[in-house]
Design an enzyme around this catalytic site. Sequence first.
Site, PDB file in Angstrom:
ATOM      1  N   TRP A 239       0.846  -1.202   0.000  1.00 44.49           N
ATOM      2  CA  TRP A 239       0.000   0.000   0.000  1.00 44.49           C
ATOM      3  C   TRP A 239       0.866   1.231   0.000  1.00 44.49           C
ATOM      4  O   TRP A 239       2.057   1.188   0.320  1.00 44.49           O
ATOM      5  CB  TRP A 239      -1.047  -0.001   1.129  1.00 44.49           C
ATOM      6  CG  TRP A 239      -0.543  -0.080   2.567  1.00 44.49           C
ATOM      7  CD1 TRP A 239       0.632  -0.575   3.015  1.00 44.49           C
ATOM      8  CD2 TRP A 239      -1.257   0.350   3.729  1.00 44.49           C
ATOM      9  NE1 TRP A 239       0.702  -0.496   4.378  1.00 44.49           N
ATOM     10  CE2 TRP A 239      -0.452   0.076   4.844  1.00 44.49           C
ATOM     11  CE3 TRP A 239      -2.510   0.951   3.923  1.00 44.49           C
ATOM     12  CZ2 TRP A 239      -0.840   0.384   6.149  1.00 44.49           C
ATOM     13  CZ3 TRP A 239      -2.888   1.234   5.228  1.00 44.49           C
ATOM     14  CH2 TRP A 239      -2.055   0.945   6.325  1.00 44.49           C
TER      15      TRP A 239
ATOM     16  N   HIS B  57     -16.454  25.438  -5.080  1.00 43.92           N
ATOM     17  CA  HIS B  57     -15.107  25.763  -5.571  1.00 43.92           C
ATOM     18  C   HIS B  57     -14.954  27.256  -5.872  1.00 43.92           C
ATOM     19  O   HIS B  57     -13.879  27.820  -5.710  1.00 43.92           O
ATOM     20  CB  HIS B  57     -14.834  24.932  -6.824  1.00 43.92           C
ATOM     21  CG  HIS B  57     -13.500  25.149  -7.468  1.00 43.92           C
ATOM     22  ND1 HIS B  57     -12.336  25.336  -6.768  1.00 43.92           N
ATOM     23  CD2 HIS B  57     -13.153  25.183  -8.783  1.00 43.92           C
ATOM     24  CE1 HIS B  57     -11.336  25.483  -7.617  1.00 43.92           C
ATOM     25  NE2 HIS B  57     -11.793  25.406  -8.832  1.00 43.92           N
TER      26      HIS B  57
HETATM   27  C1  23J Z   1      -8.644  28.137 -10.054  1.00 47.00           C
HETATM   28  C2  23J Z   1      -8.495  29.169 -10.957  1.00 47.00           C
HETATM   29  C3  23J Z   1      -8.605  28.916 -12.306  1.00 47.00           C
HETATM   30  C4  23J Z   1      -8.827  27.629 -12.745  1.00 47.00           C
HETATM   31  C5  23J Z   1      -8.965  26.569 -11.849  1.00 47.00           C
HETATM   32  C6  23J Z   1      -8.858  26.832 -10.495  1.00 47.00           C
HETATM   33  C7  23J Z   1      -9.183  25.174 -12.336  1.00 47.00           C
HETATM   34  O1  23J Z   1      -8.946  24.889 -13.450  1.00 47.00           O
HETATM   35  C8  23J Z   1      -9.706  24.092 -11.492  1.00 47.00           C
HETATM   36  O2  23J Z   1      -9.151  22.989 -11.506  1.00 47.00           O
HETATM   37  O3  23J Z   1     -10.728  24.266 -10.868  1.00 47.00           O
HETATM   38  S1  23J Z   1      -8.935  27.293 -14.479  1.00 47.00           S
HETATM   39 MN    MN Z   2     -10.904  22.090 -10.745  1.00 46.56          MN
END
Ligand code: 23J
Ligand code: MN
Length: 263
Positions: free
Chosen positions: A65, A83
């Site tokens: 592992w 996000h």
């Molecule tokens: C933060 C800022 C821009 C981008 C991203 C994250 C991602 O691509 C992501 O993986 O969420 S483009």
């Molecule tokens: Mn992403």
Amino acid sequence: MTMHALSELAVALLDGSVRIVDLSVTLDGHTPILQLPEEFGWKQSWPFALEEISRYDERGPAWYWNNIKCGEHTGTHFDAPIHWITGKDHENHATDTLPTDRFVAPAVVVDATSAVQADEDFLLTVDFLKDWEARHGEIPRRSWVLYRTDWSKRETPSEFLNKRTDGHHNPGWDPAAITFLAEERDIIGVGTETVGTDAGQASGQEPMFPCHNLMHGANKCGLASLTNLDQLPPTGAVLIAAPLKIRDGSGSPCRVLALVPRS
Ligand code: 23J
Ligand code: MN
């Protein structure tokens, strides 16, 4: 007597009339990851790393592992609405709380390979989507929209990330196309073959990072770094894409699979 859909699926999986296509990239230390802009790069995303704990040896005679480590947005991965700041106030918007109906859903594939061959900064428009709909029918609500560009066929991480002095170059979205998909088609989210769901030059778009801004603002999801989209039909596939159940997570690497009728 009609069989239940699931009994039919079980038979179809066995007799090969439904195929399973793996849309995921392999995770290793070379898997391309997004580099955050210098001015925000206080912390960078960890690349995928693996530390061997034991492999049938003195560290563990009968077991193999590894420890693993990576950023949430590494390799083929899921973007949850939380996000982005525009998605922060939705309910059930994180990896552990998203409703499971997001994880198994139909997918349509919009092929923009020739447009992207001509222009690596191509931005997918509402007109492009309406032209697709004229040929394949209206994009069904509660489906994934997968943006095929063949970008995943780029062989090296540097060709894939395509960074030049003025930043990254890869295809993305006209903001109106995202609004159309989110508001008028009520999709689950969009999936791309590029490292993230937005264009390489998206920090200069209005709004910046329109796919992140408008998709997550509409409580919708994203999938990035998909591969093998060329093996899917324009309509008729069913996607299985579930993030790890990270408490309050913004996203997660995931294995994305498509169920596809054998043509
Ligand atoms: C933060 C800022 C821009 C981008 C991203 C994250 C991602 O691509 C992501 O993986 O969420 S483009
Ligand atoms: Mn992403």
